[in-house]
Design an enzyme around this catalytic site. Structure first.
Site, PDB file in Angstrom:
ATOM      1  N   GLY A 100      31.096  20.978 -54.450  1.00 18.86           N
ATOM      2  CA  GLY A 100      30.592  19.957 -53.536  1.00 18.86           C
ATOM      3  C   GLY A 100      31.042  18.564 -53.931  1.00 18.86           C
ATOM      4  CG  HIS A 103      37.320  18.622 -61.171  1.00 17.68           C
ATOM      5  ND1 HIS A 103      36.130  18.649 -60.463  1.00 17.68           N
ATOM      6  CD2 HIS A 103      38.308  18.610 -60.232  1.00 17.68           C
ATOM      7  CE1 HIS A 103      36.391  18.674 -59.162  1.00 17.68           C
ATOM      8  NE2 HIS A 103      37.695  18.648 -59.007  1.00 17.68           N
ATOM      9  CE1 TYR A 137      28.457  22.229 -51.318  1.00 13.59           C
ATOM     10  CE2 TYR A 137      27.028  24.107 -50.889  1.00 13.59           C
ATOM     11  CZ  TYR A 137      28.117  23.318 -50.533  1.00 13.59           C
ATOM     12  OH  TYR A 137      28.830  23.601 -49.397  1.00 13.59           O
ATOM     13  CG  LEU A 171      27.204  12.102 -45.960  1.00 14.34           C
ATOM     14  CD1 LEU A 171      26.110  11.829 -46.986  1.00 14.34           C
ATOM     15  CD2 LEU A 171      28.577  12.082 -46.622  1.00 14.34           C
ATOM     16  CB  SER A 172      26.775  16.934 -40.507  1.00  9.98           C
ATOM     17  OG  SER A 172      27.851  16.531 -39.659  1.00  9.98           O
ATOM     18  CG  PHE A 173      30.565  21.941 -43.241  1.00 10.69           C
ATOM     19  CD1 PHE A 173      31.139  21.887 -44.502  1.00 10.69           C
ATOM     20  CD2 PHE A 173      31.151  22.762 -42.278  1.00 10.69           C
ATOM     21  CE1 PHE A 173      32.272  22.628 -44.806  1.00 10.69           C
ATOM     22  CE2 PHE A 173      32.283  23.508 -42.580  1.00 10.69           C
ATOM     23  CZ  PHE A 173      32.842  23.446 -43.844  1.00 10.69           C
ATOM     24  N   GLY A 226      31.365  25.783 -46.311  1.00  6.79           N
ATOM     25  CA  GLY A 226      30.282  24.934 -46.807  1.00  6.79           C
ATOM     26  C   GLY A 226      28.937  25.621 -46.888  1.00  6.79           C
TER      27      GLY A 226
END
Length: 326
Positions: free
Chosen positions: A65, A139, A224, A258-260, A294
């Site tokens: 995420g 990462h 997430y 921010l919606s998928f 997602g």
């Protein structure tokens, strides 16, 4: 930080070679972590990187995420400036250790006509030269972060995003299958993931390395699954952490942004250019998008009961006594 190179055991070494089919990818075990061999070239620059107190770092293991969290953090910190947010997220929120992932000089030599972003060759110095405030993605495990971050000499905001191990494994498989032309079966990939043979692994050491830092006032640990189940609450929590207050209308607007569905259609955030680039470098027979589904609980339909039990047992063993759950 002193870098110590170790050998993979023969079984894991054979599995890595079976699964990966990328001439520009060579893994080593570095201080107990599976890393690209290229990382050695950048380890001193990373260790001595000059951190600033007004930096904002988003940290994660891949496919947890990260992009979603970056977009949320950037929008909150920049007062929902959607117009400026049309600039690519890779420009607004660059990937600190990008150049340490692959052998980019060799890639360019083998693909003379390919166009890559200039920070791919030396992302560490690229980020070092950016004006403040810098928004930085990494990462790297906590123990691989710049010394000033690990010691607390500098106290920038650090947001870590974690995801259920089974869904992370599945999402990463589909992504790497497209971008790295993975060989072998899904079961081979799961075995590699469980044994810590995927880059930045072992998975739980990465997650717990940041979980242990959550008591620091400059560290925010997010999940997430919480973002999927109650995004407005996570937005408010993150805004408070960043010292921002959102109105009801702003909260509603950002939740929609921010919606998928919105993220998948947002060319500034959906990383489709990266998918195309990686497929140019390592052609793959597999097709797909950076933002695939997602969804949470993908493992229920994609893993066998035996593999689910292996992951669950592995999770119980690693999380026992930590206070962390998914």
């Amino acid at each position: 930080m002193h870098i110590q190179i170790e050998r993979f055991d023969d079984e894991l070494e054979d599995l890595i070679k079976k699964v990966y089919n990328n001439p520009f990818r060579s893994f080593v075990k570095m201080n107990g972590v599976t890393m690209s061999e290229t990382h050695k070239k950048f380890s001193d620059a990373i260790e001595n990187f000059q951190v600033r107190d007004d930096d904002v770092w988003v940290c994660s293991i891949p496919k947890s995420g990260t992009t979603w969290t970056q977009e949320m953090v950037w929008c909150i910190a920049n007062d929902l400036d959607y117009e400026r947010g049309k600039i690519s997220l890779t420009d607004r929120f660059p990937y600190f250790d990008l150049s340490a992932r692959s052998e980019w000089p060799a890639i360019l030599k083998a693909n003379p006509g390919i166009q890559i972003r200039r920070e791919m060759v030396d992302s560490v110095n690229y980020v070092a030269d950016l004006p403040s405030p810098r928004f930085i993605k990494t990462h790297l495990p906590f123990k691989f972060l710049p010394r000033q971050l690990r010691t607390g000499e500098k106290k920038p905001k650090i947001i870590y995003i974690a995801r259920n191990a089974k869904d992370t494994c599945i999402s990463r498989y589909h992504y790497c299958r497209i971008t790295e032309n993975l060989q072998g079966s899904f079961e081979d990939w799961c075995n590699l993931f469980l044994q810590g043979g995927v880059m930045y692994g072992p998975y739980w050491k990465h997650v717990l390395g940041y979980w242990e830092q959550r008591i620091e006032d400059n560290v925010l640990f997010l999940k997430y699954e919480d973002m999927k189940q109650d995004l407005p609450s996570v937005i408010k929590k993150t805004a408070t952490f960043l010292g921002k207050n959102l109105t009801t209308d702003q909260l509603s607007s950002l939740t929609e942004h921010l919606s998928f569905e919105s993220m998948k259609l947002n060319p500034a955030a959906n990383n489709e250019d990266l998918i195309h680039l990686m497929k140019e470098i390592t052609p793959s027979k597999f097709e797909g998008k950076f933002m695939r589904s997602g969804k949470i609980n993908q493992w229920k339909s994609e893993m066998t009961p035996d593999m689910i039990e292996r992951f669950d047992q592995w999770t119980r063993e690693n999380l026992k006594g930590t206070g962390l759950s998914f």
